[in-house]
Design a protein around this motif. Sequence first.
Motif, PDB file in Angstrom:
ATOM      1  N   LYS A 139      18.643  -8.669   0.883  1.00 19.80           N
ATOM      2  CA  LYS A 139      18.069  -7.729   1.606  1.00 19.80           C
ATOM      3  C   LYS A 139      17.593  -6.513   0.777  1.00 19.80           C
ATOM      4  N   GLU A 140      18.372  -6.144  -0.319  1.00 22.74           N
ATOM      5  CA  GLU A 140      17.958  -5.097  -1.102  1.00 22.74           C
ATOM      6  C   GLU A 140      16.618  -5.479  -1.988  1.00 22.74           C
ATOM      7  N   SER A 141      16.402  -6.650  -2.437  1.00 25.90           N
ATOM      8  CA  SER A 141      15.262  -7.154  -2.874  1.00 25.90           C
ATOM      9  C   SER A 141      14.148  -7.052  -1.984  1.00 25.90           C
ATOM     10  N   PHE A 142      14.357  -7.283  -0.794  1.00 28.01           N
ATOM     11  CA  PHE A 142      13.272  -7.253   0.129  1.00 28.01           C
ATOM     12  C   PHE A 142      12.810  -5.814   0.371  1.00 28.01           C
ATOM     13  N   ARG A 143      13.642  -5.114   0.656  1.00 27.68           N
ATOM     14  CA  ARG A 143      13.452  -3.421   0.621  1.00 27.68           C
ATOM     15  C   ARG A 143      12.549  -3.007  -0.533  1.00 27.68           C
ATOM     16  N   GLU A 144      12.924  -3.776  -1.699  1.00 27.86           N
ATOM     17  CA  GLU A 144      12.079  -3.068  -3.130  1.00 27.86           C
ATOM     18  C   GLU A 144      10.846  -3.669  -2.937  1.00 27.86           C
ATOM     19  N   CYS A 145      10.539  -4.937  -2.426  1.00 29.63           N
ATOM     20  CA  CYS A 145       9.155  -5.592  -2.139  1.00 29.63           C
ATOM     21  C   CYS A 145       8.496  -4.981  -1.207  1.00 29.63           C
ATOM     22  N   ARG A 146       9.198  -4.474  -0.215  1.00 26.23           N
ATOM     23  CA  ARG A 146       8.425  -3.865   0.855  1.00 26.23           C
ATOM     24  C   ARG A 146       7.960  -2.520   0.372  1.00 26.23           C
ATOM     25  N   ASP A 147       8.603  -1.770  -0.308  1.00 21.56           N
ATOM     26  CA  ASP A 147       8.276  -0.325  -0.618  1.00 21.56           C
ATOM     27  C   ASP A 147       7.320  -0.506  -1.751  1.00 21.56           C
ATOM     28  N   ALA A 148       7.448  -1.578  -2.763  1.00 22.36           N
ATOM     29  CA  ALA A 148       6.414  -1.682  -3.833  1.00 22.36           C
ATOM     30  C   ALA A 148       5.129  -2.098  -3.014  1.00 22.36           C
ATOM     31  N   CYS A 149       5.010  -2.853  -2.261  1.00 28.07           N
ATOM     32  CA  CYS A 149       3.708  -3.367  -1.384  1.00 28.07           C
ATOM     33  C   CYS A 149       3.112  -2.177  -0.714  1.00 28.07           C
ATOM     34  N   GLU A 150       3.921  -1.452  -0.110  1.00 24.73           N
ATOM     35  CA  GLU A 150       3.306  -0.197   0.434  1.00 24.73           C
ATOM     36  C   GLU A 150       2.605   0.884  -0.419  1.00 24.73           C
ATOM     37  N   ARG A 151       3.521   0.858  -1.649  1.00 25.95           N
ATOM     38  CA  ARG A 151       2.693   1.657  -2.569  1.00 25.95           C
ATOM     39  C   ARG A 151       1.428   1.017  -3.226  1.00 25.95           C
ATOM     40  N   ILE A 152       1.305  -0.230  -3.213  1.00 17.96           N
ATOM     41  CA  ILE A 152       0.076  -1.131  -3.611  1.00 17.96           C
ATOM     42  C   ILE A 152      -0.977  -0.979  -2.560  1.00 17.96           C
ATOM     43  N   GLU A 153      -0.695  -0.932  -1.376  1.00 16.91           N
ATOM     44  CA  GLU A 153      -1.433  -0.896  -0.365  1.00 16.91           C
ATOM     45  C   GLU A 153      -2.089   0.780  -0.257  1.00 16.91           C
ATOM     46  N   ARG A 160      -4.654  -0.268 -16.221  1.00 19.55           N
ATOM     47  CA  ARG A 160      -4.849  -1.643 -15.286  1.00 19.55           C
ATOM     48  C   ARG A 160      -3.667  -2.644 -15.807  1.00 19.55           C
ATOM     49  N   ASP A 161      -3.491  -2.707 -16.994  1.00 21.47           N
ATOM     50  CA  ASP A 161      -2.551  -3.759 -17.773  1.00 21.47           C
ATOM     51  C   ASP A 161      -1.168  -3.479 -17.255  1.00 21.47           C
ATOM     52  N   GLN A 162      -0.892  -2.037 -17.286  1.00 23.69           N
ATOM     53  CA  GLN A 162       0.369  -1.840 -16.586  1.00 23.69           C
ATOM     54  C   GLN A 162       0.733  -2.204 -15.116  1.00 23.69           C
ATOM     55  N   ALA A 163      -0.312  -1.767 -14.433  1.00 21.89           N
ATOM     56  CA  ALA A 163      -0.522  -2.015 -12.947  1.00 21.89           C
ATOM     57  C   ALA A 163      -0.266  -3.492 -12.780  1.00 21.89           C
ATOM     58  N   ASN A 164      -1.209  -4.211 -13.396  1.00 20.03           N
ATOM     59  CA  ASN A 164      -1.097  -6.018 -13.168  1.00 20.03           C
ATOM     60  C   ASN A 164       0.148  -6.429 -13.485  1.00 20.03           C
ATOM     61  N   GLU A 165       0.811  -5.900 -14.399  1.00 23.42           N
ATOM     62  CA  GLU A 165       2.189  -6.602 -14.808  1.00 23.42           C
ATOM     63  C   GLU A 165       3.141  -6.139 -13.703  1.00 23.42           C
ATOM     64  N   GLU A 166       3.135  -4.785 -13.386  1.00 21.35           N
ATOM     65  CA  GLU A 166       3.617  -4.476 -12.423  1.00 21.35           C
ATOM     66  C   GLU A 166       3.665  -5.375 -11.004  1.00 21.35           C
ATOM     67  N   ARG A 167       2.481  -5.550 -10.470  1.00 20.93           N
ATOM     68  CA  ARG A 167       2.140  -6.398  -9.678  1.00 20.93           C
ATOM     69  C   ARG A 167       2.631  -7.795  -9.719  1.00 20.93           C
ATOM     70  N   LEU A 220       3.571 -11.093  -0.838  1.00 23.88           N
ATOM     71  CA  LEU A 220       2.751 -12.073  -1.937  1.00 23.88           C
ATOM     72  C   LEU A 220       1.048 -11.896  -1.766  1.00 23.88           C
ATOM     73  N   GLY A 221       0.614 -12.097  -0.616  1.00 20.32           N
ATOM     74  CA  GLY A 221      -0.934 -11.869  -0.712  1.00 20.32           C
ATOM     75  C   GLY A 221      -1.494 -10.473  -1.038  1.00 20.32           C
ATOM     76  N   VAL A 222      -0.471  -9.448  -0.782  1.00 17.75           N
ATOM     77  CA  VAL A 222      -0.779  -8.100  -1.150  1.00 17.75           C
ATOM     78  C   VAL A 222      -0.960  -7.788  -2.850  1.00 17.75           C
ATOM     79  N   CYS A 223       0.244  -8.765  -3.354  1.00 18.86           N
ATOM     80  CA  CYS A 223       0.092  -8.666  -4.723  1.00 18.86           C
ATOM     81  C   CYS A 223      -1.107  -9.287  -5.500  1.00 18.86           C
ATOM     82  N   TYR A 224      -1.267 -10.438  -4.889  1.00 18.37           N
ATOM     83  CA  TYR A 224      -2.460 -11.438  -5.576  1.00 18.37           C
ATOM     84  C   TYR A 224      -3.771 -10.396  -5.209  1.00 18.37           C
ATOM     85  N   ALA A 225      -3.729  -9.942  -4.054  1.00 15.87           N
ATOM     86  CA  ALA A 225      -5.319  -9.306  -3.717  1.00 15.87           C
ATOM     87  C   ALA A 225      -5.331  -8.156  -4.510  1.00 15.87           C
ATOM     88  N   ASN A 226      -4.316  -7.454  -5.045  1.00 13.11           N
ATOM     89  CA  ASN A 226      -4.620  -5.966  -5.606  1.00 13.11           C
ATOM     90  C   ASN A 226      -4.529  -6.394  -7.360  1.00 13.11           C
TER      91      ASN A 226
END
Length: 178
Positions: free
Chosen positions: A20-34, A46-53, A96-102
Amino acid sequence: PSLHHRQQHARAMEEGGELKESFRECRDACERIEAGAQASANGGKRDQANEERKRIAGKVMRCMQMVESLGILSANESKEDILTEHLQFLLLQYFLGVCYANMGDPDPGSRLENVQNAILSFRRFAAACLDKDLLESDIAKRVESMVESDSVYSKPRTVAREEKIAQYKRWVGPLGYV
């Protein structure tokens, strides 16, 4: 219950809390990416952003493994069979698609691989929604045709004019605006 059974239950409860905690972190991170905030939060580096993704994608994959090991979602379940609180885990393929697409990898080969992985993840998400009967009928038809095509490179099906109009009317709503 035996000691072994109690230990398994305790481990599952612990993993469930971690999930549940990991899911929340993933959801929040993907919202920021989007929202495009990830690049600006890293000063546009770019390199830091890619490493974070990549880190987020790894976390999403770990969540998917936990969902599988806990048996939260089953292939033969429909939306009526799944606990409401567990429906959110269907979004993991989308995340996962959001991470790869960005991922903005400068290498053309890596970029192509990321786009292919993003398409595959989005297709898996759409197929899971279709399997669980979560889509409206006209969208379900389009997803069925997409899922039936066996190539990532296949051209999208042309949507008939009537389908586009019907979809637009649903989005606009009864008052004529969104």
